[in-house]
Design a protein around this motif. Structure first.
Motif, PDB file in Angstrom:
ATOM      1  N   LEU A 203     -88.763  48.113 -33.979  1.00  0.00           N
ATOM      2  CA  LEU A 203     -88.436  47.359 -32.874  1.00  0.00           C
ATOM      3  C   LEU A 203     -87.466  48.016 -32.183  1.00  0.00           C
ATOM      4  CD1 LEU A 203     -87.389  43.893 -34.680  1.00  0.00           C
ATOM      5  CD2 LEU A 203     -89.175  44.339 -32.848  1.00  0.00           C
ATOM      6  N   GLU A 204     -86.473  49.020 -32.756  1.00  0.00           N
ATOM      7  CA  GLU A 204     -85.430  49.904 -32.069  1.00  0.00           C
ATOM      8  C   GLU A 204     -86.427  51.024 -31.274  1.00  0.00           C
ATOM      9  OE1 GLU A 204     -82.140  49.862 -30.981  1.00  0.00           O
ATOM     10  OE2 GLU A 204     -82.676  47.778 -31.696  1.00  0.00           O
ATOM     11  N   ARG A 205     -87.447  51.853 -32.087  1.00  0.00           N
ATOM     12  CA  ARG A 205     -88.168  52.910 -31.594  1.00  0.00           C
ATOM     13  C   ARG A 205     -88.952  52.623 -30.432  1.00  0.00           C
ATOM     14  NH1 ARG A 205     -89.660  56.539 -29.486  1.00  0.00           N
ATOM     15  NH2 ARG A 205     -90.554  58.575 -30.181  1.00  0.00           N
ATOM     16  N   LEU A 206     -89.544  51.275 -30.327  1.00  0.00           N
ATOM     17  CA  LEU A 206     -90.280  50.945 -28.908  1.00  0.00           C
ATOM     18  C   LEU A 206     -89.427  49.875 -28.355  1.00  0.00           C
ATOM     19  CD1 LEU A 206     -93.603  50.267 -30.859  1.00  0.00           C
ATOM     20  CD2 LEU A 206     -92.866  52.392 -29.527  1.00  0.00           C
ATOM     21  N   ASN A 207     -88.235  49.911 -28.471  1.00  0.00           N
ATOM     22  CA  ASN A 207     -87.281  49.153 -27.360  1.00  0.00           C
ATOM     23  C   ASN A 207     -87.772  47.782 -27.512  1.00  0.00           C
ATOM     24  OD1 ASN A 207     -85.058  48.671 -25.893  1.00  0.00           O
ATOM     25  ND2 ASN A 207     -86.028  49.432 -23.963  1.00  0.00           N
ATOM     26  N   LEU A 208     -88.252  47.109 -28.572  1.00  0.00           N
ATOM     27  CA  LEU A 208     -88.453  45.953 -28.541  1.00  0.00           C
ATOM     28  C   LEU A 208     -87.608  44.752 -29.149  1.00  0.00           C
ATOM     29  CD1 LEU A 208     -92.318  46.289 -29.920  1.00  0.00           C
ATOM     30  CD2 LEU A 208     -91.645  45.407 -27.557  1.00  0.00           C
ATOM     31  N   SER A 209     -86.385  45.114 -29.600  1.00  0.00           N
ATOM     32  CA  SER A 209     -85.606  44.310 -30.304  1.00  0.00           C
ATOM     33  C   SER A 209     -85.032  43.030 -29.477  1.00  0.00           C
ATOM     34  CB  SER A 209     -84.147  44.964 -30.719  1.00  0.00           C
ATOM     35  OG  SER A 209     -84.552  46.085 -31.740  1.00  0.00           O
ATOM     36  N   SER A 210     -84.978  43.274 -28.187  1.00  0.00           N
ATOM     37  CA  SER A 210     -84.550  42.212 -27.385  1.00  0.00           C
ATOM     38  C   SER A 210     -85.587  41.113 -27.062  1.00  0.00           C
ATOM     39  CB  SER A 210     -84.053  42.688 -25.907  1.00  0.00           C
ATOM     40  OG  SER A 210     -83.205  43.649 -26.053  1.00  0.00           O
TER      41      SER A 210
END
Length: 235
Positions: A203-210
């Protein structure tokens, strides 16, 4: 000329390319195979993204640089993880035709090694998708030979379970994005805390956390593709 990962990240920090520095930090934390280091890198990434939403990153740059530098000192870069290029796929004169229509993928040969980025360019109907599906084990070839050196077992299923393939039209999924990632990670045997760690990392590596709490209908087609990348990488 290749650069030492630590020096590379420090260079990004000096040039204020913080986003790239964080992504590379995540990469080498994963290479360390140390759950504690991976979790620390995730925490730094989460703090960075939270800061950029609330205030100028320049105001928090001192803390960011300190955190990144401190973690770099913990990561052992002496492990034999940076290996020489290794052949992954070798195709020799492979071809494919269909029972209906006149299309035929003409014999083609290629080799793909670790670290390679290969672009397949051609007009519509020239067989780009057919070639990719053959390489991914989704279509049986008519002639020639195809060898996946990292697949030890014979048959189509071992290839399909090893090679990640994302189609142009992604099938709709249901439920929350994060729950789907948990499931995708679990079907390959990743359970418990390690499952959660790997999902948080992706999630963090692909900037999907939000977007992890959203559904298919709540995200754009671009983020659907990014989710699909995360899903197949977890598998």
């Amino acid at each position: 000329m290749s650069h030492h990962p630590s020096s590379e990240i420090q260079s990004y920090l000096q040039h204020k390319d913080y986003s790239l520095a964080i992504r590379r930090l995540l990469d080498i934390s994963l290479d360390s195979a140390n759950p504690g280091i991976i979790r620390d890198a995730i925490s730094i990434s989460q703090a960075y993204h939270a800061t950029t939403k609330k205030e100028s990153i320049d105001k928090a740059v001192g803390k960011l640089v300190s955190q990144v530098t401190g973690l770099l000192e913990q990561i052992s870069l002496e492990s034999p993880r940076h290996k020489p290029s290794e052949l992954l796929v070798s195709a020799n004169e492979i071809s494919k035709s269909y029972n209906t229509g006149n299309f035929r993928l003409q014999p083609i040969s290629l080799e793909i090694s670790t670290g390679d980025i290969l672009g397949i360019v051609g007009e519509n109907g020239n067989g780009k998708t057919t070639l990719l599906r053959c390489l991914a084990g989704q279509l049986a070839i008519d002639s020639g030979s195809l060898n996946h050196t990292i697949v030890k077992e014979k048959g189509v299923y071992p290839i399909k379970s090893t090679v990640a393939f994302i189609p142009q039209r992604i099938p709709k999924w249901y439920g929350l994005l994060k729950d789907n990632l948990y499931f995708s990670s679990s079907i390959t045997g990743t359970r418990g805390e390690h499952n959660e760690l790997m999902v948080d990392f992706m999630l963090e590596r692909l900037n999907l956390s939000s977007y992890s709490h959203l559904t298919w209908d709540q995200i754009s087609s671009g983020y659907r593709t990014r989710f699909e990348i995360a899903r197949v990488l977890l598998q």
